[in-house]
Design a protein around this motif. Sequence first.
Motif, short mmCIF file in Angstrom:
data_model
loop_
_atom_site.label_atom_id
_atom_site.label_comp_id
_atom_site.label_asym_id
_atom_site.label_seq_id
_atom_site.Cartn_x
_atom_site.Cartn_y
_atom_site.Cartn_z
N ARG A 129 -8.68 -5.17 4.29
CA ARG A 129 -9.00 -4.01 4.65
C ARG A 129 -7.41 -3.83 5.40
NH1 ARG A 129 -11.05 0.98 4.47
NH2 ARG A 129 -12.83 -0.44 3.28
N ILE A 130 -6.28 -3.37 5.01
CA ILE A 130 -5.04 -2.89 5.53
C ILE A 130 -5.26 -2.53 6.44
CG2 ILE A 130 -2.42 -2.65 5.03
CD1 ILE A 130 -3.46 -2.80 1.90
N THR A 131 -4.30 -3.32 7.87
CA THR A 131 -3.98 -3.00 8.83
C THR A 131 -2.82 -2.59 9.51
OG1 THR A 131 -3.72 -4.70 10.34
CG2 THR A 131 -5.87 -4.26 9.74
N ALA A 132 -1.75 -2.98 8.65
CA ALA A 132 -0.05 -2.42 9.07
C ALA A 132 0.14 -3.31 7.49
CB ALA A 132 0.49 -3.87 9.65
N SER A 133 1.41 -2.16 6.76
CA SER A 133 1.95 -2.11 5.14
C SER A 133 3.77 -2.11 5.57
CB SER A 133 0.86 -1.63 4.80
OG SER A 133 1.89 -1.73 3.38
N CYS A 134 4.21 -1.92 4.73
CA CYS A 134 5.61 -1.67 5.36
C CYS A 134 5.81 -0.81 3.68
CB CYS A 134 6.45 -1.73 5.85
SG CYS A 134 6.31 -3.54 5.43
N ILE A 135 7.28 -0.05 3.63
CA ILE A 135 8.14 0.24 2.68
C ILE A 135 9.64 -0.96 2.08
CG2 ILE A 135 9.80 2.16 1.50
CD1 ILE A 135 8.01 3.80 3.01
N CYS A 136 9.41 -1.62 0.93
CA CYS A 136 10.36 -2.11 0.97
C CYS A 136 12.05 -2.04 0.98
CB CYS A 136 10.05 -3.17 0.44
SG CYS A 136 10.78 -4.94 0.06
N GLY A 137 13.19 -2.47 1.10
CA GLY A 137 14.30 -1.87 0.19
C GLY A 137 14.17 -1.82 -0.59
N SER A 138 13.39 -3.05 -2.01
CA SER A 138 13.04 -3.17 -3.42
C SER A 138 12.07 -1.92 -4.08
CB SER A 138 12.59 -4.68 -3.77
OG SER A 138 11.43 -4.22 -3.09
N ASP A 139 11.22 -1.36 -3.18
CA ASP A 139 10.43 -0.14 -3.61
C ASP A 139 11.55 1.54 -3.23
OD1 ASP A 139 8.30 -1.57 -3.06
OD2 ASP A 139 8.24 -0.84 -1.08
N LEU A 140 12.95 1.27 -2.81
CA LEU A 140 13.59 2.08 -3.27
C LEU A 140 13.99 1.81 -5.21
CD1 LEU A 140 14.81 2.38 0.00
CD2 LEU A 140 13.13 3.53 -0.84
N VAL A 149 10.24 1.20 7.16
CA VAL A 149 9.19 1.56 7.49
C VAL A 149 7.96 1.74 7.88
CG1 VAL A 149 7.44 3.88 7.75
CG2 VAL A 149 10.17 4.14 6.94
N LEU A 150 7.37 1.40 8.79
CA LEU A 150 6.10 0.22 9.34
C LEU A 150 4.63 1.10 9.17
CD1 LEU A 150 4.44 -2.18 10.23
CD2 LEU A 150 4.64 -1.12 12.87
N ILE A 151 3.74 0.80 8.62
CA ILE A 151 2.70 1.39 8.11
C ILE A 151 1.63 1.73 8.89
CG2 ILE A 151 1.22 2.86 6.37
CD1 ILE A 151 3.47 2.01 4.00
N LYS A 152 0.55 2.10 9.32
CA LYS A 152 -0.61 2.43 9.61
C LYS A 152 -1.68 3.32 9.24
CE LYS A 152 0.55 -0.61 13.91
NZ LYS A 152 -0.07 -1.37 14.04
#
Lengths: 347, 347
Positions: B31-42, B343-346
């Motif tokens: 169950r994810i509590t913190a995630s983020c967007i990576c430069g490589s996702d761009l 960007v941090l994702i909650k």
Amino acid sequence: MRATLLYKAGDVRIEDVPDPVIEQPTDALVRITASCICGSDLWPYATMAAHDGPVRMGHEFIGVVEDIGSAVTTLRRGDLVVAPFSVSDNTCAFCREGLHTSCTDPQADLWDGLAEEGGQAEAVRVPLADGTLVKLPVAADSALVPSLLTLADVLGTGHHAAVAGGVDEHTGVTVIGDGAVGLLSVLAARRLGAEHIVLMGRHGTRTELGREFGAAEVVSARGAEGIAAVRELTGGHGTHVVIDAVGSMPAYEQALGVVRRGGTISRVGLPQYEQAPVGFGSLFRHNIRLAGGPAPVRASIDQLLPDILSGAIEPGKVFDATTGLDGVPAGYQDMADRNSLKVLIKP
Amino acid sequence: MRATLLYKAGDVRIEDVPDPVIEQPTDALVRITASCICGSDLWPYATMAAHDGPVRMGHEFIGVVEDIGSAVTTLRRGDLVVAPFSVSDNTCAFCREGLHTSCTDPQADLWDGLAEEGGQAEAVRVPLADGTLVKLPVAADSALVPSLLTLADVLGTGHHAAVAGGVDEHTGVTVIGDGAVGLLSVLAARRLGAEHIVLMGRHGTRTELGREFGAAEVVSARGAEGIAAVRELTGGHGTHVVIDAVGSMPAYEQALGVVRRGGTISRVGLPQYEQAPVGFGSLFRHNIRLAGGPAPVRASIDQLLPDILSGAIEPGKVFDATTGLDGVPAGYQDMADRNSLKVLIKP
């Protein structure tokens, strides 16, 4: 005196030239007692245009100091010395880091540093003599001379290939190329304790010497077939270190094919290409490193010399022919035809 | 549950998808509590064709173990874990050498290993859970979570860049790129004792963070002008280590321009080229090494975690925005526009 001149591809002549003289206070004059023909001499012998010649040849030699400039402090007349193939001051920041081939002294240079003089001759002027020349504790007629002569280039180059590749007792090594540098890369890797050495080469007498120097396996196939053979010998994974002692693009591609994930391709063969695959599909995906370059052989003489003096290693076995200066033109052709591995010259 | 899908370049959507389930006995559900967007996702966000989508996104996350397969032995329900961006068994020959990104397990993979699931979501199935996931000794709402999340990729990647480059207390370092990986390469080089660090980047707020992380100098110029500026700052010689945290050909050329003779170019930015100059005129002449690749971040978590827990380093400062899943599409655009660094994702 007499010296070797390359006029153009395939045209090597022995001619009378002016005797060398001291030009700079840091120079030494050396009477050459042993010299040789290098695999790298075969590139201009194969390709040089007439308008680029004539050039004096030879960058590996042993000789007796005949005269020194006023600023030379570490050498005396009568000293027997060996000359690394690059001229260096042994004092600049790069020399102190052991990278003598990148010495910043204005008189320092790679092969070209001696090109006006040439070691395939009776005598030679050596710039930056204190930094460049290393005294040898034997007589000029010692039986160790062939092995000591390899300190000038090919043994130090093989040693550099192994060190730059990170060879230690935990590494498997593939050596591509059965010329003198390839064979002495085998010897150097063995000396550094390599776990397992595969030699890729197809000339039986040379690969036999490679086995004697420490190769556990010889693969004579090239290209995809050669790659498959090396992988089969290494559990499918290839080797941690791959030494490219050739420098051609097929050799580079072969190196990519046999290097283990996370391993190192160490190049000491002069690259015959400028662009090469290094992206995600070749080096990057599996953290493969690319290392190597012209060997700072001056830096390794102190480490290698004791093993030659003790007889622990006999790198001079790469010489399979000896000639006087008159035989040098034929020596070039014999090496180009692969009839000789490496020709020793007694001027 | 809800998850992030990339349909094509510029088209990110949050959609309802089936809940993940245990498929293999070695899986865990997180169950994810913190995630983020990576430069490589761009990269795919900038270029992906519609026929390649939709794909699930996200390869950096922290979460709570919700269920485990029957073969999982090191994790329990309720454990807080961080997931490296590559799936690995942590037992094969390559993992044992610390090269988890080259794990040979059939379920192991790089980014793609999680692509069917994605970390920018409410939950995720993690293959090879024992090998991949690392327990964290904090609560899910700890203030350390942003810094701990960087263990999944960007801090470990910066650390790998510095280690592959050979950073130690005797080395000067140039870092090319002021994205999260570039900035954390500065932090990692500083942590390893680098003598002097130059950051090449042009975005003021980012380079300020770079100074905070340990850069002594910032060079905003690019190309020949940038190279000249770095050389001027380094006594004319460039730096022993150059970290390329970009991956473009101009970045590679910049690296060639500022690397010191005998130095190392360490690449962690995904190369956007396959062929590059590596011959006599670029790498070979001065024994310049090329190193780097996808970071085996699993291998470095044990070394880096204590410094985060102690507060010695605060890599979480690279997050300059936080959002829920609904804000993820805007987060991609903000990062693409360079309005957000990371960007941090909650969820």
